[in-house]
Design a protein around this motif. Sequence first.
Motif, PDB file in Angstrom:
ATOM      1  N   ALA A 261      15.375 -15.101  25.777  1.00  0.00           N
ATOM      2  CA  ALA A 261      15.151 -14.062  24.764  1.00  0.00           C
ATOM      3  C   ALA A 261      14.200 -12.996  25.303  1.00  0.00           C
ATOM      4  CB  ALA A 261      14.589 -14.688  23.483  1.00  0.00           C
ATOM      5  N   GLY A 283      25.149  -9.094  27.273  1.00  0.00           N
ATOM      6  CA  GLY A 283      26.307  -9.196  26.391  1.00  0.00           C
ATOM      7  C   GLY A 283      26.554 -10.572  25.831  1.00  0.00           C
ATOM      8  N   MET A 285      24.659 -14.676  25.297  1.00  0.00           N
ATOM      9  CA  MET A 285      23.570 -15.632  25.503  1.00  0.00           C
ATOM     10  C   MET A 285      23.947 -16.927  24.823  1.00  0.00           C
ATOM     11  SD  MET A 285      19.533 -15.245  24.540  1.00  0.00           S
ATOM     12  CE  MET A 285      18.507 -16.690  24.227  1.00  0.00           C
TER      13      MET A 285
ATOM     14  N   ASN D 255      23.099  -4.563  17.671  1.00  0.00           N
ATOM     15  CA  ASN D 255      22.955  -5.648  18.629  1.00  0.00           C
ATOM     16  C   ASN D 255      22.407  -6.925  17.989  1.00  0.00           C
ATOM     17  OD1 ASN D 255      22.149  -7.269  20.844  1.00  0.00           O
ATOM     18  ND2 ASN D 255      22.148  -5.443  22.134  1.00  0.00           N
ATOM     19  N   LEU D 257      22.364  -9.882  19.341  1.00  0.00           N
ATOM     20  CA  LEU D 257      21.635 -10.704  20.311  1.00  0.00           C
ATOM     21  C   LEU D 257      20.155 -10.336  20.337  1.00  0.00           C
ATOM     22  CD1 LEU D 257      22.840 -11.609  23.886  1.00  0.00           C
ATOM     23  CD2 LEU D 257      20.491 -10.917  23.485  1.00  0.00           C
ATOM     24  N   LEU D 258      19.874  -9.048  20.383  1.00  0.00           N
ATOM     25  CA  LEU D 258      18.460  -8.646  20.403  1.00  0.00           C
ATOM     26  C   LEU D 258      17.786  -8.983  19.065  1.00  0.00           C
ATOM     27  CD1 LEU D 258      18.496  -5.258  22.364  1.00  0.00           C
ATOM     28  CD2 LEU D 258      17.872  -7.541  23.179  1.00  0.00           C
ATOM     29  N   ALA D 261      17.065 -12.665  19.350  1.00  0.00           N
ATOM     30  CA  ALA D 261      15.993 -12.899  20.322  1.00  0.00           C
ATOM     31  C   ALA D 261      14.636 -12.550  19.721  1.00  0.00           C
ATOM     32  CB  ALA D 261      16.241 -12.082  21.592  1.00  0.00           C
ATOM     33  N   ALA D 287      25.143 -16.011  21.207  1.00  0.00           N
ATOM     34  CA  ALA D 287      25.290 -14.597  20.861  1.00  0.00           C
ATOM     35  C   ALA D 287      26.249 -13.926  21.816  1.00  0.00           C
ATOM     36  CB  ALA D 287      23.937 -13.891  20.929  1.00  0.00           C
ATOM     37  N   GLY D 288      27.109 -13.088  21.250  1.00  0.00           N
ATOM     38  CA  GLY D 288      27.914 -12.182  22.048  1.00  0.00           C
ATOM     39  C   GLY D 288      29.046 -12.840  22.801  1.00  0.00           C
ATOM     40  N   PRO D 295      26.664  -7.232  21.710  1.00  0.00           N
ATOM     41  CA  PRO D 295      26.857  -8.500  20.991  1.00  0.00           C
ATOM     42  C   PRO D 295      26.838  -8.263  19.479  1.00  0.00           C
ATOM     43  CG  PRO D 295      25.158  -8.724  22.683  1.00  0.00           C
ATOM     44  CD  PRO D 295      25.462  -7.258  22.550  1.00  0.00           C
TER      45      PRO D 295
END
Lengths: 441, 441, 441, 441
Positions: A261, A283, A285, D255, D257-258, D261, D287-288, D295
């Motif tokens: 992260a 893209g 995780m 996003n 994913l972010l 995170a 994620a993604g 993502p």
Amino acid sequence: MIDQAETLAWDAATGQRERLVATRRMFHRIAEPGFCEYQTAAGIVERLQTLGYDVTTGTDAMELSAAHSVPEHDTEVWFERAAARLERPELIASMRGGATGVIAQRRFGPGPTVAFRFDIDALPIQESADQLHTPAREGFRSEHDGWMHACGHDGHITLGLGVAAALDELSDHAHGTVKLVYQPAEEGTKGGAAAIAAKGHLDDVDLLIATHLGLSADRTGSVACGATFMGTFKYRATFTGMPAHVVLAPHTGRNALLAAASAALNLHAIAAHPDGWFSLNVGRMTAGTEQGVTPARAEIDFGVWYQSATAQDYLRRRCIEVVHAAGALHGVDVDLQLTGEAPYVEADPILAERLERVAQRIPDVGSTARVVICKAGEDATVMMERVRSCGGEATYVLVGSALASGHHTPTFDFDEASLPIGVAFLTATALERMGDGWTES
Amino acid sequence: MIDQAETLAWDAATGQRERLVATRRMFHRIAEPGFCEYQTAAGIVERLQTLGYDVTTGTDAMELSAAHSVPEHDTEVWFERAAARLERPELIASMRGGATGVIAQRRFGPGPTVAFRFDIDALPIQESADQLHTPAREGFRSEHDGWMHACGHDGHITLGLGVAAALDELSDHAHGTVKLVYQPAEEGTKGGAAAIAAKGHLDDVDLLIATHLGLSADRTGSVACGATFMGTFKYRATFTGMPAHVVLAPHTGRNALLAAASAALNLHAIAAHPDGWFSLNVGRMTAGTEQGVTPARAEIDFGVWYQSATAQDYLRRRCIEVVHAAGALHGVDVDLQLTGEAPYVEADPILAERLERVAQRIPDVGSTARVVICKAGEDATVMMERVRSCGGEATYVLVGSALASGHHTPTFDFDEASLPIGVAFLTATALERMGDGWTES
Amino acid sequence: MIDQAETLAWDAATGQRERLVATRRMFHRIAEPGFCEYQTAAGIVERLQTLGYDVTTGTDAMELSAAHSVPEHDTEVWFERAAARLERPELIASMRGGATGVIAQRRFGPGPTVAFRFDIDALPIQESADQLHTPAREGFRSEHDGWMHACGHDGHITLGLGVAAALDELSDHAHGTVKLVYQPAEEGTKGGAAAIAAKGHLDDVDLLIATHLGLSADRTGSVACGATFMGTFKYRATFTGMPAHVVLAPHTGRNALLAAASAALNLHAIAAHPDGWFSLNVGRMTAGTEQGVTPARAEIDFGVWYQSATAQDYLRRRCIEVVHAAGALHGVDVDLQLTGEAPYVEADPILAERLERVAQRIPDVGSTARVVICKAGEDATVMMERVRSCGGEATYVLVGSALASGHHTPTFDFDEASLPIGVAFLTATALERMGDGWTES
Amino acid sequence: MIDQAETLAWDAATGQRERLVATRRMFHRIAEPGFCEYQTAAGIVERLQTLGYDVTTGTDAMELSAAHSVPEHDTEVWFERAAARLERPELIASMRGGATGVIAQRRFGPGPTVAFRFDIDALPIQESADQLHTPAREGFRSEHDGWMHACGHDGHITLGLGVAAALDELSDHAHGTVKLVYQPAEEGTKGGAAAIAAKGHLDDVDLLIATHLGLSADRTGSVACGATFMGTFKYRATFTGMPAHVVLAPHTGRNALLAAASAALNLHAIAAHPDGWFSLNVGRMTAGTEQGVTPARAEIDFGVWYQSATAQDYLRRRCIEVVHAAGALHGVDVDLQLTGEAPYVEADPILAERLERVAQRIPDVGSTARVVICKAGEDATVMMERVRSCGGEATYVLVGSALASGHHTPTFDFDEASLPIGVAFLTATALERMGDGWTES
């Protein structure tokens, strides 16, 4: 006489019109993944040998260790499948393990060496079965479930075979050597080009022409004589920590999820570079297993696309720095694998101008562009860079074609009328350099 | 006879009642910061020499390199100020540079060594001028603007001088050696204790008694005979990157702000430890100068407070790991300074029980506790750990006192009636060990 | 005859050569901060009134509520200072509170309205005292400690006064109205321009010419006739949480430091925009007080510089979104203040071409550029956008000047020989529109 | 006479010794997941009906909407499987959809209501086939691949049936009502207990006794009469953003994913609570899809384990706050599902002391503990809290058993000799309240 080159090329191309369509449809049916194009490569080899070209395959054609992402398991599965279906399975014996590139060469006496690059892999897309989709309606839809020629590489193969036939026909007018380079695994810039370049096959090339159908040249009869692609690199980072029972011993864990992260956030926070735009994306995780256990493993896939040679080193250095430090934040080991890569290579405007004059003399070429900017990476830039570093010239040309829908979609299709125009243009570009006008300098 | 020890102590203490109040008020007026207590130390030295104690000061008393945060500039300013005001400036000559600890010793023949720890520093708090605040109303408010004895250390100094006088009076009943250890810079656990311990002054101590007025013992007449403080450590991390013009050359910057921000987030994310609660706080951050420049410098101050000896190594290792890796995320140099520290030291329940019996025999001691838990760090734990590691016993006692308001507030004040009770209790604890009951073992 | 305009302008400019140098040096000495340019403005007013211009000042010139960052305390301090030094303090009475802009107007009969924009503020830089630095050696170094005309705005003031005098001299050849707009606070795009635009002074302007000495035009005698600046906006975000004792009650804290740290990381992680490069920087952060207290207040200053009008809304929306959500992460209140702003405004290539023809006819103009790209923000773009939205034309011209060192450095200086060339060029651009060639359309 | 209760219970228990072993082995073979225990529940129902208990099942026993994580697909698969194998599939008709709890009641005239809680679910663990593993060697290994009674719940079912039989035998000595509550889905605190409590079945209970074999009571013959479990809650957060081509249109992406995170980092950074230790873990994140796409979806699973009732609200509020704000940082929608939950419930030391006296009178009970601390969550605390809130008493007892290896491991096994001891102890605790000593109060 060089003034006739375009006419000769045009005649040699249009004479193959029907064969080109048939060839394209055959290859469309057998769409295969990158590094798995065994049936495809066998078909290419057979045709080129028939035309009298010297053909190099397998590990003579490619240095697989220079590729980035050969899918070990999949390539074996596709090898078995191809071997079972081919009439002459011996054609692919040398290719086992992913070496599906093909290099065909023909010497027409003294003179320069002109090479063409064609890519041969398909995409993980389920092809449309809609009757409005020509391959479905006319019966040449992909036979390989989940895989489709959705970017036109079946057309590229066909262009290459058309050029081979045309030059064979025009051999009295050719001086020097032609190389037809068929590379696997262009999609994802996974290193098909690098594996061929690493073998030295491009080091004696005076002129390299890489080709694509369509893209921004989306009208049949248009031609672009130079293209600048973005540079790109892609990585998979794997973080390996230590699991722990988060109630009984949380302090013994080493948290791969938090490492990943932090990597994602700080990768996205890499500062701008003054020499050009770039886009970075983490893209994908995955991390950990369940609430009660410290996540001991995490994986991220990320890529960068950039538009300047000077930004490349900066971006790569920062990416590597961030990923390793993110692991260190949580005492987690990091493994960083390059999974794709193609450098930023600018078009050569002088060469493009020369080719534009050739294009303008081809019948049915309605419009020409000198240099276009493509917002994508291209594996061919690896080869272009190699040729230039050895003193040769290189360009990337777009053969215009009307498109049924966007590249990489299930209903992608191109206008087969563009095939003879493309063959004529490419043959004429070869003759511009190695035709009757050639004199030893 | 040992049975009389408490009575002797009580008489010796109550005889000083008025002097204790006057002493306390004098020291209250001259509140000084840690490592800057020059006037304070001079006052202590003068009184102890008068009572016939051997006094050690300056670098004979302290190994300054073992302290964490001596404020170089400030200590010089306060030295000059004190030198200008003292009648006998030669008293502080040896202390210059922050060595403001005082160790007073007196030998009463053969016997054990009993030591007391008193702290002498004030706090950066502007003392209330409200007439409801006794020091303001009765004219002994701090003369040093912005600094105040808001934690009762003026009372601790007074208790120590009272014990010194009581033991002097009772010298016929004392056997062995008493050491009165006055330490600077207890607040923030900045290492006043460590600097004295490093000099070896505690290595021959058989019994160490550290003292505090108030805290959870907030009634005059109550006494706690053992206290367990939290362990703590504090760091300042300085991140040094590289400035850059964020439009012309953002890629040349190395961003200390993002490094510090990542450090802060990941420090707070340190996983739990099964052996006890802890609290971690990044309490201050400064970074950068203005929008247009990559922040080239950042600083964070953080601290951890914990409740188990086993958690300490884990926490410290993780903090160091996170801070350094956060710097590496952005290619930024890291400097990590320990600015405060005191270990987790558990109370000794057996010793506490022994002292409780002593306390119960002191007139005016109304209630006693054996062991209390204090949610704070204490510099004295450094000394307690040292004494125990040398084979001695150590405890921390609370002398109960009614409080006007909480510790560390501008209206803090304690009940001066607690002073003679404290002197009696501390003197009696010394006699419990070195009084007439003592026999060579 | 329009063919003579450049000659007329050149003569009118060169006749002032010595006066221009003297004027520039006078203003150089009294460098003042943005919104604090009282002495400077008084000097401008006096000269323009002498030349017969109608002068508007104070809140008639500016709508201060449209500015972003008027420094309340500082502007009062500088007002007092200026009032004490000026012979005629009544000149600045209307400016109190930061309204230091000056608008001078002169009507030469019917015709178009041509406006010039000059900026007048200095920078927080300590001017070099080195004898190699001309202002130091020749005695016109800044008298205001810590403040310096290090960007050439003293030259801009001078150019404006030179144009005013030249047009006064050439009033027989001028048709229409000229407006000389002197704006405060250009540095940091703090809104001096916006405050003047908001008052409507630009709404009847047919042609606006903003000017800068140097920048990429770093040779005396060169001229650039159009400049595209980057768009920019700057914010200060203040996070207000709740302090807490991190040992006794950490759960009651609301952590402004972690909110600001999350904001910084996620601001830097804003995704690329396809329409152009941008650079975002969180340049400053302060948070909290000390280790033992949950940080209850944090402040970040950040800015964005971008190169496309379409990216602007995206970037602003994302910045606002991130900052507010970062506060919500930790239950912290957020106050977001716009502290600077200037839009992306592209050069007008047709107007630039027209002015280039003018420039080429000025003696001593050695080289011309049509449009240059400036990697910086400029407050003048606010005015240019306003003029265009009202149907007028606007451009930004660079008057070339050899530079002693870079802009914004302590040894910055420009070649005073560029002053008459600049006056000639600017006067000629006015005459191109309002000179003898003018006919009512 | 109450003095005989333990002897009566002991005799009734030991008489069943062989039957208990056979019963346990039968249930061990048919290990089923939480909310899927159809075969198991059918077996329980048959036996209890035979013994003359009134049995309630299905939605009469459970309010499924009060459960947290009923696995819709899986429960249907297991229902079909059970229906196909059972001789009397009608027994499970009412349970379809996951309502696999069973409540058996028997009234022995006037008197108090005593309830027992037993859990019946298995774990996703592949049982060892090693011949050293008793179930493998003796032929009662789990028949359900991948699922195993690795925590002893097969023993709990058996204890419950043994108590049912013993009380049936001792019905002349029992006064009042006994309820045997068999709950599904204890593992992961997924809400089997909550679903039964929500139906009101516990609201008239005077004494609830929940039971576990082993844990810290890892010697056969030991007994713990009260246990304090940790509180816990678990969430799954799903972030839904917007995909985008990261080269052509990165600015249109949102996003996930972010967002996830940032959620993970800031969840881990939640500040300490003064009233007790807790551990928070984000244990899983996905994620993604691939590098080239923003993502658009992310998922995290996290849990918190805590040791104080006051910390619970704080922790839950902060978790919810962080997750939602993390979504807002990136304009991403958030869905937050509670997937598991059990409150912190302290042992009742007075009740534990009473039961300890009972235990000490049971033959073969070698050692007793009054209250133990268990570092884990337990679904039964939901029931205990409900009973107490209705005015009843509740405790959690551990029946000691030697263990072959740790709970939740593939070779877990307990000592079957502990079964009659457990039956005797539990029966005796019922008689302590509802035996001959009972008198209406």
